[in-house]
Scaffold this motif. Structure first.
Motif, PDB file in Angstrom:
ATOM      1  N   GLU A 174      25.211  40.152  46.400  1.00 19.86           N
ATOM      2  CA  GLU A 174      26.310  40.228  45.604  1.00 19.86           C
ATOM      3  C   GLU A 174      27.557  40.886  46.184  1.00 19.86           C
ATOM      4  O   GLU A 174      27.373  41.595  46.904  1.00 19.86           O
ATOM      5  CB  GLU A 174      25.941  40.754  44.358  1.00 19.86           C
ATOM      6  CG  GLU A 174      25.651  42.318  44.380  1.00 19.86           C
ATOM      7  CD  GLU A 174      25.150  42.732  43.071  1.00 19.86           C
ATOM      8  OE1 GLU A 174      25.038  43.942  42.960  1.00 19.86           O
ATOM      9  OE2 GLU A 174      24.587  42.143  42.376  1.00 19.86           O
ATOM     10  N   ARG A 175      28.682  40.633  45.787  1.00 15.32           N
ATOM     11  CA  ARG A 175      29.777  41.131  46.346  1.00 15.32           C
ATOM     12  C   ARG A 175      29.756  42.840  45.942  1.00 15.32           C
ATOM     13  O   ARG A 175      29.230  43.161  44.894  1.00 15.32           O
ATOM     14  CB  ARG A 175      31.051  40.800  45.666  1.00 15.32           C
ATOM     15  CG  ARG A 175      31.419  39.183  46.090  1.00 15.32           C
ATOM     16  CD  ARG A 175      32.620  38.516  45.450  1.00 15.32           C
ATOM     17  NE  ARG A 175      32.377  38.674  43.932  1.00 15.32           N
ATOM     18  CZ  ARG A 175      33.224  39.390  42.885  1.00 15.32           C
ATOM     19  NH1 ARG A 175      34.077  40.295  43.153  1.00 15.32           N
ATOM     20  NH2 ARG A 175      32.794  39.190  41.761  1.00 15.32           N
ATOM     21  N   ARG A 207      39.312  31.343  41.328  1.00 12.52           N
ATOM     22  CA  ARG A 207      37.941  31.827  41.944  1.00 12.52           C
ATOM     23  C   ARG A 207      38.294  31.938  43.277  1.00 12.52           C
ATOM     24  O   ARG A 207      39.168  31.434  43.980  1.00 12.52           O
ATOM     25  CB  ARG A 207      36.843  30.926  41.515  1.00 12.52           C
ATOM     26  CG  ARG A 207      36.833  29.375  42.403  1.00 12.52           C
ATOM     27  CD  ARG A 207      35.949  28.607  42.030  1.00 12.52           C
ATOM     28  NE  ARG A 207      36.168  27.508  42.061  1.00 12.52           N
ATOM     29  CZ  ARG A 207      35.724  26.381  41.161  1.00 12.52           C
ATOM     30  NH1 ARG A 207      34.919  26.425  40.208  1.00 12.52           N
ATOM     31  NH2 ARG A 207      35.917  25.081  41.465  1.00 12.52           N
ATOM     32  N   THR A 232      36.286  32.563  47.166  1.00  6.91           N
ATOM     33  CA  THR A 232      34.954  32.336  47.951  1.00  6.91           C
ATOM     34  C   THR A 232      35.299  32.772  49.382  1.00  6.91           C
ATOM     35  O   THR A 232      36.150  32.421  49.900  1.00  6.91           O
ATOM     36  CB  THR A 232      34.529  31.224  47.589  1.00  6.91           C
ATOM     37  OG1 THR A 232      34.524  30.679  46.346  1.00  6.91           O
ATOM     38  CG2 THR A 232      33.078  30.856  48.254  1.00  6.91           C
ATOM     39  N   THR A 276      33.352  34.459  43.427  1.00  8.28           N
ATOM     40  CA  THR A 276      33.524  34.441  42.206  1.00  8.28           C
ATOM     41  C   THR A 276      33.297  33.346  41.345  1.00  8.28           C
ATOM     42  O   THR A 276      33.642  32.190  41.963  1.00  8.28           O
ATOM     43  CB  THR A 276      34.682  35.056  41.724  1.00  8.28           C
ATOM     44  OG1 THR A 276      35.810  34.265  41.957  1.00  8.28           O
ATOM     45  CG2 THR A 276      35.076  36.553  42.419  1.00  8.28           C
ATOM     46  N   ASP A 277      33.345  33.515  39.944  1.00  3.85           N
ATOM     47  CA  ASP A 277      33.405  32.008  39.241  1.00  3.85           C
ATOM     48  C   ASP A 277      34.797  31.976  38.687  1.00  3.85           C
ATOM     49  O   ASP A 277      35.681  32.844  39.144  1.00  3.85           O
ATOM     50  CB  ASP A 277      32.596  32.304  37.806  1.00  3.85           C
ATOM     51  CG  ASP A 277      31.027  32.630  37.893  1.00  3.85           C
ATOM     52  OD1 ASP A 277      30.523  32.114  38.891  1.00  3.85           O
ATOM     53  OD2 ASP A 277      30.386  33.120  37.270  1.00  3.85           O
ATOM     54  N   HIS A 289      37.730  32.706  36.734  1.00 12.38           N
ATOM     55  CA  HIS A 289      38.012  33.721  35.888  1.00 12.38           C
ATOM     56  C   HIS A 289      39.686  33.971  35.629  1.00 12.38           C
ATOM     57  O   HIS A 289      40.312  33.576  36.694  1.00 12.38           O
ATOM     58  CB  HIS A 289      37.303  34.905  36.252  1.00 12.38           C
ATOM     59  CG  HIS A 289      37.817  35.552  37.483  1.00 12.38           C
ATOM     60  ND1 HIS A 289      37.388  34.918  38.762  1.00 12.38           N
ATOM     61  CD2 HIS A 289      38.728  36.534  37.916  1.00 12.38           C
ATOM     62  CE1 HIS A 289      37.881  35.733  39.705  1.00 12.38           C
ATOM     63  NE2 HIS A 289      38.894  36.553  39.149  1.00 12.38           N
ATOM     64  N   ARG A 311      35.491  34.191  31.903  1.00 15.32           N
ATOM     65  CA  ARG A 311      35.170  33.381  32.661  1.00 15.32           C
ATOM     66  C   ARG A 311      34.996  31.848  32.246  1.00 15.32           C
ATOM     67  O   ARG A 311      34.735  31.779  31.189  1.00 15.32           O
ATOM     68  CB  ARG A 311      33.386  33.631  33.217  1.00 15.32           C
ATOM     69  CG  ARG A 311      33.353  34.999  33.836  1.00 15.32           C
ATOM     70  CD  ARG A 311      32.566  35.258  34.725  1.00 15.32           C
ATOM     71  NE  ARG A 311      32.633  36.865  35.303  1.00 15.32           N
ATOM     72  CZ  ARG A 311      33.275  37.227  36.580  1.00 15.32           C
ATOM     73  NH1 ARG A 311      34.085  36.148  36.992  1.00 15.32           N
ATOM     74  NH2 ARG A 311      33.198  38.325  36.828  1.00 15.32           N
ATOM     75  N   TRP A 315      33.154  40.731  51.030  1.00 14.67           N
ATOM     76  CA  TRP A 315      32.556  39.216  50.668  1.00 14.67           C
ATOM     77  C   TRP A 315      31.962  38.792  51.923  1.00 14.67           C
ATOM     78  O   TRP A 315      32.241  38.680  52.980  1.00 14.67           O
ATOM     79  CB  TRP A 315      33.520  38.352  50.427  1.00 14.67           C
ATOM     80  CG  TRP A 315      34.638  38.593  49.587  1.00 14.67           C
ATOM     81  CD1 TRP A 315      35.945  39.774  50.032  1.00 14.67           C
ATOM     82  CD2 TRP A 315      35.119  38.375  48.440  1.00 14.67           C
ATOM     83  NE1 TRP A 315      36.597  39.909  48.708  1.00 14.67           N
ATOM     84  CE2 TRP A 315      36.172  39.049  48.014  1.00 14.67           C
ATOM     85  CE3 TRP A 315      34.285  37.412  47.596  1.00 14.67           C
ATOM     86  CZ2 TRP A 315      36.735  38.799  46.631  1.00 14.67           C
ATOM     87  CZ3 TRP A 315      34.970  37.099  46.251  1.00 14.67           C
ATOM     88  CH2 TRP A 315      36.079  37.954  45.912  1.00 14.67           C
ATOM     89  N   TRP A 367      31.063  45.795  34.001  1.00 19.40           N
ATOM     90  CA  TRP A 367      31.733  46.135  35.443  1.00 19.40           C
ATOM     91  C   TRP A 367      32.231  47.653  35.436  1.00 19.40           C
ATOM     92  O   TRP A 367      32.661  48.048  34.339  1.00 19.40           O
ATOM     93  CB  TRP A 367      32.727  45.357  36.034  1.00 19.40           C
ATOM     94  CG  TRP A 367      34.324  45.412  35.822  1.00 19.40           C
ATOM     95  CD1 TRP A 367      34.900  46.144  36.274  1.00 19.40           C
ATOM     96  CD2 TRP A 367      34.797  44.354  34.910  1.00 19.40           C
ATOM     97  NE1 TRP A 367      36.184  46.034  35.525  1.00 19.40           N
ATOM     98  CE2 TRP A 367      35.956  44.874  34.774  1.00 19.40           C
ATOM     99  CE3 TRP A 367      34.258  43.445  34.004  1.00 19.40           C
ATOM    100  CZ2 TRP A 367      36.992  44.398  33.854  1.00 19.40           C
ATOM    101  CZ3 TRP A 367      35.195  42.985  33.035  1.00 19.40           C
ATOM    102  CH2 TRP A 367      36.542  43.309  33.068  1.00 19.40           C
TER     103      TRP A 367
END
Length: 157
Positions: free
Chosen positions: A34-35, A113, A115, A59-60, A62, A137, A53, A157
């Motif tokens: 995970e990030r 998002r 990536t 991410t999704d 958001h 999200r 990253w 978070w």
């Protein structure tokens, strides 16, 4: 030309921090599944996060719960995909790559998002004002953007 107050310019804040990594209270870390993220600063008008990253992490879709902001790519390259309504009603996705040193500002209604599609790790600095309180999200439906969940600061978070 109007001068920008860099104390309130989210991208300028991120760039200023990127110029002095020796001042960061932590060294960036990478996590295999995970990030990784760490809050660098919390001020009355904004907060700053350091994110890492690995290739394939992202991410999704958001938003930022009504906060405006900016992000700056300190190292590596990230793909940002933004979503906007098209004339047909079907959401339209636009992608852009941001490499080392690149950044962008965004407003309070920004949905995106991010990536890392490269083969190298990436590090970025994100500034939000006011501080994040929620993030919604989304997923892209046949004719609309559908809410999946709303996350709250201090809980998710």
């Amino acid at each position: 030309m109007t001068a920008v107050d860099i104390r309130l310019d989210h991208l300028a804040i991120a760039q200023r921090l990127a110029a002095h990594p020796e001042s960061w209270p932590v060294t960036p870390r990478f996590h295999a599944t995970e990030r990784w993220y760490h809050r660098l600063a919390s001020e009355p008008d904004y907060e700053v996060w350091l994110l890492t990253w690995l290739p394939g992490q992202g991410t999704d879709l958001h938003d930022h719960g009504g906060s405006a902001g900016a992000f700056h790519v300190f190292a590596g390259a990230l793909i940002e995909e933004t979503v906007a309504a098209a004339a047909t009603g079907t959401p339209r996705v636009t992608a852009r790559e941001l490499g080392t040193g690149a950044g962008r500002r965004f407003g309070t209604r920004h949905i995106h998002r991010i990536t890392n599609r490269s083969t190298q790790p990436a590090v970025s600095i994100h500034v939000y004002g006011p501080a994040l309180s929620t993030m919604t999200r989304y997923r892209i439906g046949a004719t609309s953007l559908d809410v999946v969940t709303v996350e709250r600061a201090g809980a998710q978070w």
